[in-house]
Design a protein around this motif. Structure first.
Motif, PDB file in Angstrom:
ATOM      1  N   MET A   1     -21.833   5.895   5.485  1.00  0.00           N
ATOM      2  CA  MET A   1     -20.585   5.156   5.426  1.00  0.00           C
ATOM      3  C   MET A   1     -20.629   3.990   6.399  1.00  0.00           C
ATOM      4  O   MET A   1     -21.146   4.108   7.486  1.00  0.00           O
ATOM      5  N   THR A   2     -20.053   2.914   5.993  1.00  0.00           N
ATOM      6  CA  THR A   2     -20.012   1.756   6.869  1.00  0.00           C
ATOM      7  C   THR A   2     -18.743   1.789   7.692  1.00  0.00           C
ATOM      8  O   THR A   2     -17.736   2.368   7.300  1.00  0.00           O
ATOM      9  N   ASN A   3     -18.792   1.136   8.811  1.00  0.00           N
ATOM     10  CA  ASN A   3     -17.626   1.057   9.675  1.00  0.00           C
ATOM     11  C   ASN A   3     -16.738  -0.074   9.195  1.00  0.00           C
ATOM     12  O   ASN A   3     -17.086  -1.240   9.290  1.00  0.00           O
ATOM     13  N   SER A   4     -15.572   0.271   8.640  1.00  0.00           N
ATOM     14  CA  SER A   4     -14.696  -0.758   8.071  1.00  0.00           C
ATOM     15  C   SER A   4     -14.007  -1.590   9.140  1.00  0.00           C
ATOM     16  O   SER A   4     -13.509  -2.664   8.857  1.00  0.00           O
ATOM     17  N   ALA A   5     -13.971  -1.091  10.380  1.00  0.00           N
ATOM     18  CA  ALA A   5     -13.344  -1.862  11.449  1.00  0.00           C
ATOM     19  C   ALA A   5     -14.163  -3.109  11.763  1.00  0.00           C
ATOM     20  O   ALA A   5     -13.630  -4.118  12.196  1.00  0.00           O
ATOM     21  N   ALA A   6     -15.488  -3.039  11.529  1.00  0.00           N
ATOM     22  CA  ALA A   6     -16.348  -4.179  11.816  1.00  0.00           C
ATOM     23  C   ALA A   6     -16.310  -5.211  10.687  1.00  0.00           C
ATOM     24  O   ALA A   6     -16.654  -6.362  10.907  1.00  0.00           O
ATOM     25  N   ARG A  84      -8.828 -10.738  -5.385  1.00  0.00           N
ATOM     26  CA  ARG A  84      -8.118  -9.461  -5.496  1.00  0.00           C
ATOM     27  C   ARG A  84      -9.076  -8.284  -5.406  1.00  0.00           C
ATOM     28  O   ARG A  84      -8.783  -7.283  -4.758  1.00  0.00           O
ATOM     29  N   ILE A  85     -10.235  -8.388  -6.059  1.00  0.00           N
ATOM     30  CA  ILE A  85     -11.218  -7.308  -6.013  1.00  0.00           C
ATOM     31  C   ILE A  85     -11.731  -7.112  -4.596  1.00  0.00           C
ATOM     32  O   ILE A  85     -11.805  -5.984  -4.095  1.00  0.00           O
ATOM     33  N   ARG A  86     -12.080  -8.204  -3.933  1.00  0.00           N
ATOM     34  CA  ARG A  86     -12.582  -8.087  -2.556  1.00  0.00           C
ATOM     35  C   ARG A  86     -11.527  -7.525  -1.620  1.00  0.00           C
ATOM     36  O   ARG A  86     -11.827  -6.721  -0.743  1.00  0.00           O
ATOM     37  N   HIS A  87     -10.274  -7.934  -1.807  1.00  0.00           N
ATOM     38  CA  HIS A  87      -9.203  -7.427  -0.949  1.00  0.00           C
ATOM     39  C   HIS A  87      -8.971  -5.942  -1.209  1.00  0.00           C
ATOM     40  O   HIS A  87      -8.795  -5.164  -0.274  1.00  0.00           O
ATOM     41  N   ALA A  88      -8.988  -5.526  -2.473  1.00  0.00           N
ATOM     42  CA  ALA A  88      -8.795  -4.107  -2.800  1.00  0.00           C
ATOM     43  C   ALA A  88      -9.939  -3.259  -2.258  1.00  0.00           C
ATOM     44  O   ALA A  88      -9.707  -2.156  -1.748  1.00  0.00           O
ATOM     45  N   GLN A  89     -11.169  -3.762  -2.332  1.00  0.00           N
ATOM     46  CA  GLN A  89     -12.305  -3.027  -1.773  1.00  0.00           C
ATOM     47  C   GLN A  89     -12.178  -2.907  -0.259  1.00  0.00           C
ATOM     48  O   GLN A  89     -12.475  -1.858   0.313  1.00  0.00           O
ATOM     49  N   TRP A  90     -11.745  -3.970   0.380  1.00  0.00           N
ATOM     50  CA  TRP A  90     -11.584  -3.945   1.829  1.00  0.00           C
ATOM     51  C   TRP A  90     -10.510  -2.938   2.237  1.00  0.00           C
ATOM     52  O   TRP A  90     -10.695  -2.178   3.176  1.00  0.00           O
ATOM     53  N   VAL A  91      -9.387  -2.928   1.516  1.00  0.00           N
ATOM     54  CA  VAL A  91      -8.316  -1.973   1.810  1.00  0.00           C
ATOM     55  C   VAL A  91      -8.808  -0.550   1.590  1.00  0.00           C
ATOM     56  O   VAL A  91      -8.545   0.342   2.390  1.00  0.00           O
ATOM     57  N   GLU A  96     -10.728   4.663   3.997  1.00  0.00           N
ATOM     58  CA  GLU A  96     -11.756   5.696   4.142  1.00  0.00           C
ATOM     59  C   GLU A  96     -12.073   5.953   5.606  1.00  0.00           C
ATOM     60  O   GLU A  96     -12.370   7.064   5.990  1.00  0.00           O
ATOM     61  N   GLY A  97     -11.995   4.913   6.417  1.00  0.00           N
ATOM     62  CA  GLY A  97     -12.308   5.048   7.829  1.00  0.00           C
ATOM     63  C   GLY A  97     -11.173   5.618   8.652  1.00  0.00           C
ATOM     64  O   GLY A  97     -11.331   5.882   9.842  1.00  0.00           O
ATOM     65  N   SER A  98      -9.994   5.824   8.059  1.00  0.00           N
ATOM     66  CA  SER A  98      -8.866   6.344   8.825  1.00  0.00           C
ATOM     67  C   SER A  98      -9.048   7.835   9.079  1.00  0.00           C
ATOM     68  O   SER A  98      -9.907   8.491   8.514  1.00  0.00           O
ATOM     69  N   ASP A  99      -8.187   8.399   9.922  1.00  0.00           N
ATOM     70  CA  ASP A  99      -8.307   9.796  10.312  1.00  0.00           C
ATOM     71  C   ASP A  99      -7.711  10.763   9.302  1.00  0.00           C
ATOM     72  O   ASP A  99      -7.885  11.975   9.435  1.00  0.00           O
ATOM     73  N   SER A 100      -6.990  10.289   8.307  1.00  0.00           N
ATOM     74  CA  SER A 100      -6.358  11.189   7.358  1.00  0.00           C
ATOM     75  C   SER A 100      -7.421  11.839   6.472  1.00  0.00           C
ATOM     76  O   SER A 100      -8.326  11.181   5.986  1.00  0.00           O
ATOM     77  N   GLY A 101      -7.288  13.119   6.251  1.00  0.00           N
ATOM     78  CA  GLY A 101      -8.261  13.852   5.481  1.00  0.00           C
ATOM     79  C   GLY A 101      -8.067  13.728   3.995  1.00  0.00           C
ATOM     80  O   GLY A 101      -8.960  14.032   3.206  1.00  0.00           O
TER      81      GLY A 101
END
Length: 109
Positions: A1-6, A84-91, A96-101
Motif C-alpha cells: 500500500m502506498t502512503n496517501s499522505a505523501a 474527476r477520476i484522479r480526484h476520486a482515486q485520491w479520495v 484507505e490510509g485512515s484508521d477506520s477498519g
C-alpha cells in the motif's frame, strides 16, 4: 500500500473544467498531460478548417466551424473526466490510509 499522505492532492475538477472552457487545452496542461491537450487543439483546428471548406456559404460561423466546436466540447469533457477520476482515486486512497477498519462503510445494525 502506498502512503496517501505523501501523495499531493490533484487539482480541483471544477478548476480544470473552468480552465478548459476558457482556454482550450489548458485543462489538460493543469492535469499534467499537455500532449493530449495539444492533440485536441490540432484536431480542433483541422476539423474546423475541413468543415469551413465543405459548409454552404450561407451557414453561420458555428455551422462553418462545427467540427472544431465538436472537438472543443469533447476536450472540455475529457479534461473534466480525467480530473474527476484522479480526484476520486485520491479520495479513495486517502480513505484507505485512515484508521477506520470499515473503509467508510457503516456496518448494519
Amino acid at each position: 500500500m502506498t502512503n496517501s499522505a505523501a501523495a499531493p492532492a490533484p487539482p480541483n475538477p471544477y478548476l480544470v473544467l473552468g480552465a478548459a472552457i476558457v482556454l482550450p487545452a489548458s485543462g489538460h496542461v493543469i492535469l499534467g498531460v499537455p500532449v493530449r491537450g495539444l492533440q485536441f487543439l490540432f484536431f480542433m483546428v483541422i476539423l474546423a478548417w475541413v468543415t469551413a471548406k465543405i459548409a454552404p456559404p450561407d451557414a453561420s460561423f458555428v455551422g462553418r466551424h462545427a467540427g472544431g466546436f465538436l472537438i472543443y466540447a469533447l476536450s472540455v469533457l475529457d479534461a473534466y473526466k480525467l480530473a474527476r477520476i484522479r480526484h476520486a482515486q485520491w479520495v479513495h486512497n486517502a480513505r484507505e490510509g485512515s484508521d477506520s477498519g470499515h473503509g467508510g462503510i457503516a456496518p448494519h445494525t
